[in-house]
Design a protein around this motif. Structure first.
Motif, PDB file in Angstrom:
ATOM      1  N   PHE A 186     -49.262 -23.674  49.095  1.00  0.00           N
ATOM      2  CA  PHE A 186     -48.448 -22.829  50.210  1.00  0.00           C
ATOM      3  C   PHE A 186     -49.193 -21.655  50.546  1.00  0.00           C
ATOM      4  O   PHE A 186     -49.002 -21.147  51.513  1.00  0.00           O
ATOM      5  N   ASP A 187     -50.028 -21.163  49.775  1.00  0.00           N
ATOM      6  CA  ASP A 187     -50.854 -19.832  49.795  1.00  0.00           C
ATOM      7  C   ASP A 187     -51.612 -19.950  51.403  1.00  0.00           C
ATOM      8  O   ASP A 187     -51.668 -18.886  52.232  1.00  0.00           O
ATOM      9  N   ARG A 188     -52.195 -21.179  51.535  1.00  0.00           N
ATOM     10  CA  ARG A 188     -53.053 -21.327  52.705  1.00  0.00           C
ATOM     11  C   ARG A 188     -52.255 -21.452  54.050  1.00  0.00           C
ATOM     12  O   ARG A 188     -52.887 -20.958  55.103  1.00  0.00           O
ATOM     13  N   ILE A 189     -50.977 -21.677  54.064  1.00  0.00           N
ATOM     14  CA  ILE A 189     -50.265 -21.633  55.303  1.00  0.00           C
ATOM     15  C   ILE A 189     -49.281 -20.420  55.288  1.00  0.00           C
ATOM     16  O   ILE A 189     -48.490 -20.207  56.338  1.00  0.00           O
ATOM     17  N   ALA A 190     -49.360 -19.576  54.142  1.00  0.00           N
ATOM     18  CA  ALA A 190     -48.368 -18.494  54.095  1.00  0.00           C
ATOM     19  C   ALA A 190     -48.340 -17.304  55.321  1.00  0.00           C
ATOM     20  O   ALA A 190     -47.296 -16.965  55.828  1.00  0.00           O
ATOM     21  N   PRO A 191     -49.719 -17.051  55.554  1.00  0.00           N
ATOM     22  CA  PRO A 191     -49.954 -16.232  56.710  1.00  0.00           C
ATOM     23  C   PRO A 191     -49.238 -16.725  58.141  1.00  0.00           C
ATOM     24  O   PRO A 191     -48.623 -16.301  58.836  1.00  0.00           O
ATOM     25  N   LEU A 192     -49.213 -17.960  58.262  1.00  0.00           N
ATOM     26  CA  LEU A 192     -48.721 -18.759  59.416  1.00  0.00           C
ATOM     27  C   LEU A 192     -47.390 -18.576  59.573  1.00  0.00           C
ATOM     28  O   LEU A 192     -46.557 -18.406  60.281  1.00  0.00           O
ATOM     29  N   VAL A 193     -46.929 -18.934  58.091  1.00  0.00           N
ATOM     30  CA  VAL A 193     -45.214 -18.910  58.013  1.00  0.00           C
ATOM     31  C   VAL A 193     -44.882 -17.492  58.483  1.00  0.00           C
ATOM     32  O   VAL A 193     -43.813 -17.282  59.124  1.00  0.00           O
ATOM     33  N   ALA A 194     -45.509 -16.433  57.969  1.00  0.00           N
ATOM     34  CA  ALA A 194     -45.262 -14.979  58.128  1.00  0.00           C
ATOM     35  C   ALA A 194     -45.215 -14.639  59.419  1.00  0.00           C
ATOM     36  O   ALA A 194     -44.394 -14.061  60.032  1.00  0.00           O
ATOM     37  N   VAL A 195     -46.070 -15.039  60.515  1.00  0.00           N
ATOM     38  CA  VAL A 195     -46.313 -14.776  61.749  1.00  0.00           C
ATOM     39  C   VAL A 195     -45.059 -15.553  62.417  1.00  0.00           C
ATOM     40  O   VAL A 195     -44.390 -14.846  63.292  1.00  0.00           O
ATOM     41  N   VAL A 196     -44.610 -16.928  62.195  1.00  0.00           N
ATOM     42  CA  VAL A 196     -43.508 -17.419  62.667  1.00  0.00           C
ATOM     43  C   VAL A 196     -42.229 -16.676  62.412  1.00  0.00           C
ATOM     44  O   VAL A 196     -41.371 -16.190  63.336  1.00  0.00           O
ATOM     45  N   ALA A 197     -42.053 -15.979  61.150  1.00  0.00           N
ATOM     46  CA  ALA A 197     -40.843 -15.312  60.790  1.00  0.00           C
ATOM     47  C   ALA A 197     -40.781 -13.998  61.716  1.00  0.00           C
ATOM     48  O   ALA A 197     -39.583 -13.933  62.125  1.00  0.00           O
ATOM     49  N   ILE A 198     -41.719 -13.466  61.637  1.00  0.00           N
ATOM     50  CA  ILE A 198     -41.927 -12.165  62.365  1.00  0.00           C
ATOM     51  C   ILE A 198     -41.537 -12.425  63.950  1.00  0.00           C
ATOM     52  O   ILE A 198     -40.868 -11.706  64.578  1.00  0.00           O
ATOM     53  N   ALA A 199     -42.373 -13.279  64.271  1.00  0.00           N
ATOM     54  CA  ALA A 199     -42.340 -13.450  65.818  1.00  0.00           C
ATOM     55  C   ALA A 199     -40.738 -13.876  66.177  1.00  0.00           C
ATOM     56  O   ALA A 199     -40.152 -13.487  67.151  1.00  0.00           O
ATOM     57  N   LEU A 200     -39.830 -14.784  65.267  1.00  0.00           N
ATOM     58  CA  LEU A 200     -38.757 -15.254  65.535  1.00  0.00           C
ATOM     59  C   LEU A 200     -38.153 -13.871  65.568  1.00  0.00           C
ATOM     60  O   LEU A 200     -36.916 -13.561  66.475  1.00  0.00           O
ATOM     61  N   ALA A 201     -37.868 -13.103  64.457  1.00  0.00           N
ATOM     62  CA  ALA A 201     -37.163 -11.884  64.450  1.00  0.00           C
ATOM     63  C   ALA A 201     -37.409 -10.881  65.639  1.00  0.00           C
ATOM     64  O   ALA A 201     -36.766 -10.253  66.293  1.00  0.00           O
ATOM     65  N   THR A 202     -38.669 -10.738  66.139  1.00  0.00           N
ATOM     66  CA  THR A 202     -39.124 -10.108  67.349  1.00  0.00           C
ATOM     67  C   THR A 202     -38.286 -10.537  68.533  1.00  0.00           C
ATOM     68  O   THR A 202     -37.950  -9.709  69.322  1.00  0.00           O
ATOM     69  N   ALA A 230     -46.692 -25.565  64.329  1.00  0.00           N
ATOM     70  CA  ALA A 230     -47.690 -26.839  64.355  1.00  0.00           C
ATOM     71  C   ALA A 230     -48.902 -26.624  63.582  1.00  0.00           C
ATOM     72  O   ALA A 230     -49.242 -27.614  62.767  1.00  0.00           O
ATOM     73  N   ILE A 231     -49.675 -25.746  63.572  1.00  0.00           N
ATOM     74  CA  ILE A 231     -50.898 -25.489  62.786  1.00  0.00           C
ATOM     75  C   ILE A 231     -50.439 -25.618  61.372  1.00  0.00           C
ATOM     76  O   ILE A 231     -51.298 -26.214  60.622  1.00  0.00           O
ATOM     77  N   ALA A 232     -49.563 -24.811  60.957  1.00  0.00           N
ATOM     78  CA  ALA A 232     -49.140 -24.668  59.675  1.00  0.00           C
ATOM     79  C   ALA A 232     -48.696 -26.222  58.994  1.00  0.00           C
ATOM     80  O   ALA A 232     -49.118 -26.691  58.124  1.00  0.00           O
ATOM     81  N   LEU A 233     -47.937 -26.803  59.923  1.00  0.00           N
ATOM     82  CA  LEU A 233     -47.691 -28.384  59.604  1.00  0.00           C
ATOM     83  C   LEU A 233     -48.889 -29.117  59.642  1.00  0.00           C
ATOM     84  O   LEU A 233     -48.973 -30.056  58.713  1.00  0.00           O
ATOM     85  N   GLY A 234     -49.776 -29.022  60.347  1.00  0.00           N
ATOM     86  CA  GLY A 234     -51.137 -29.792  60.659  1.00  0.00           C
ATOM     87  C   GLY A 234     -51.655 -29.623  59.299  1.00  0.00           C
ATOM     88  O   GLY A 234     -52.220 -30.689  58.756  1.00  0.00           O
ATOM     89  N   PHE A 235     -51.821 -28.458  58.758  1.00  0.00           N
ATOM     90  CA  PHE A 235     -52.622 -28.077  57.456  1.00  0.00           C
ATOM     91  C   PHE A 235     -51.802 -28.805  56.345  1.00  0.00           C
ATOM     92  O   PHE A 235     -52.514 -29.418  55.528  1.00  0.00           O
ATOM     93  N   GLU A 236     -50.547 -28.591  56.498  1.00  0.00           N
ATOM     94  CA  GLU A 236     -49.634 -29.309  55.342  1.00  0.00           C
ATOM     95  C   GLU A 236     -49.829 -30.775  55.161  1.00  0.00           C
ATOM     96  O   GLU A 236     -49.682 -31.347  54.053  1.00  0.00           O
TER      97      GLU A 236
END
Length: 278
Positions: free
Chosen positions: A172-188, A95-101
């Motif tokens: 994209f760079d400004r939300i890339a860290p948030l996308v990474a957290v989402v991806a790692i969390a989903l894998a976990t 949601a935060i990533a989409l909000g920034f986008e």
């Protein structure tokens, strides 16, 4: 009659719990420079207000929700609550990533609210680590969990800085860290859900499972301040947390406003600051 020793618990069972603690701490640390470096309003006064709300709504929601989530994990098992909290973590950063986008301050704040309401990931995961395995290795399991939290707190800003300067484009760079957290969390969460469900076994009826109490945090706070000793300790801890929180959330704003640093540079600074904080 002798009893056989409890079988050792392998990485497949403990690994996702340690990783979940790591991801939760990593996201908490990396979001601060991102919020500071991405204004939610072009009006300075409004931006300051929105930043304060985005920062403050998370711990406020946690204050009321964490005791309920803890009681639910005692009643219904660790695994279901961890999955709920992990899902909240994913929804929060998405949601935060989409909000920034799309430029929506409301969506960013809603994302922070969702994250705060489901911010019992670390506590429940550490409780699950305590539940699993033989008693003689309990301390080791929990200590590795605490180490995972510290590593996430330190490496989160560093990873944020690296991803923010990746070079795919400013948008994209400004939300890339948030996308990474989402991806790692989903894998976990997928790894956690695929393991043996023993970590999520419910406490049997009649063992004194915690009662759900919507005002539990306020009651505990009142009990703490009713005792002279606890009142002094609570006041000292409150002042310590106020000082740490004021510095932690102010420093990225100061570095950006006073020195003109970019989000990646602020993230690296906070990564260096992390070992002392952790």
């Amino acid at each position: 009659m002798s009893h056989a020793a409890a079988p050792p618990i392998g990485l497949a069972r403990l690994g996702p719990l340690w990783l979940l603690v790591f991801v939760d701490a990593m996201g908490f640390a990396m979001i601060v420079p991102i919020l500071a470096a991405n204004p939610l309003s072009s009006v300075p006064v409004v931006q300051a207000l929105l930043y304060g709300i985005a920062v403050g709504i998370y711990p406020l929601a946690t204050f009321f929700a964490a005791p309920l989530l803890g009681a639910m994990s005692d009643r219904h098992g660790r695994l279901p609550v961890m999955l709920v909290c992990g899902g909240g973590l994913v929804a929060s950063y998405a949601a935060i990533a989409l909000g920034f986008e799309i430029g929506s301050a409301a969506l960013v704040i809603v994302g922070r609210l969702v994250g705060g309401l489901t911010a019992a990931t670390q506590a429940v995961a550490l409780a699950a680590l305590a539940d699993l395995g033989p008693a003689e290795t309990k301390d080791a399991r929990i200590n590795i969990g605490l180490l995972s939290s510290s590593l996430g707190f330190v490496l989160g800003p560093v990873l944020s800085g690296a991803l923010a300067g990746w070079g795919f484009g400013a948008r994209f760079d400004r939300i890339a860290p948030l996308v990474a957290v989402v991806a790692i969390a989903l894998a976990t969460l997928a790894w956690l859900g695929a393991t043996d469900r023993q970590a999520g076994r419910p406490i049997p009826v009649g063992t004194g499972a915690a009662r759900l109490d919507l005002l539990g945090s306020l009651k505990e706070l009142g009990q703490a301040f009713a005792s002279p000793v606890l009142r002094r300790l609570s006041a000292i801890f409150l002042l310590q947390q106020l000082g740490w929180g004021a510095f932690f959330f102010f420093i990225p704003v100061f570095l950006i406003g006073h020195f003109g640093l970019r989000a990646a540079e602020v993230s690296y600074f906070m990564g260096v600051m992390g070992p002392a904080s952790a």
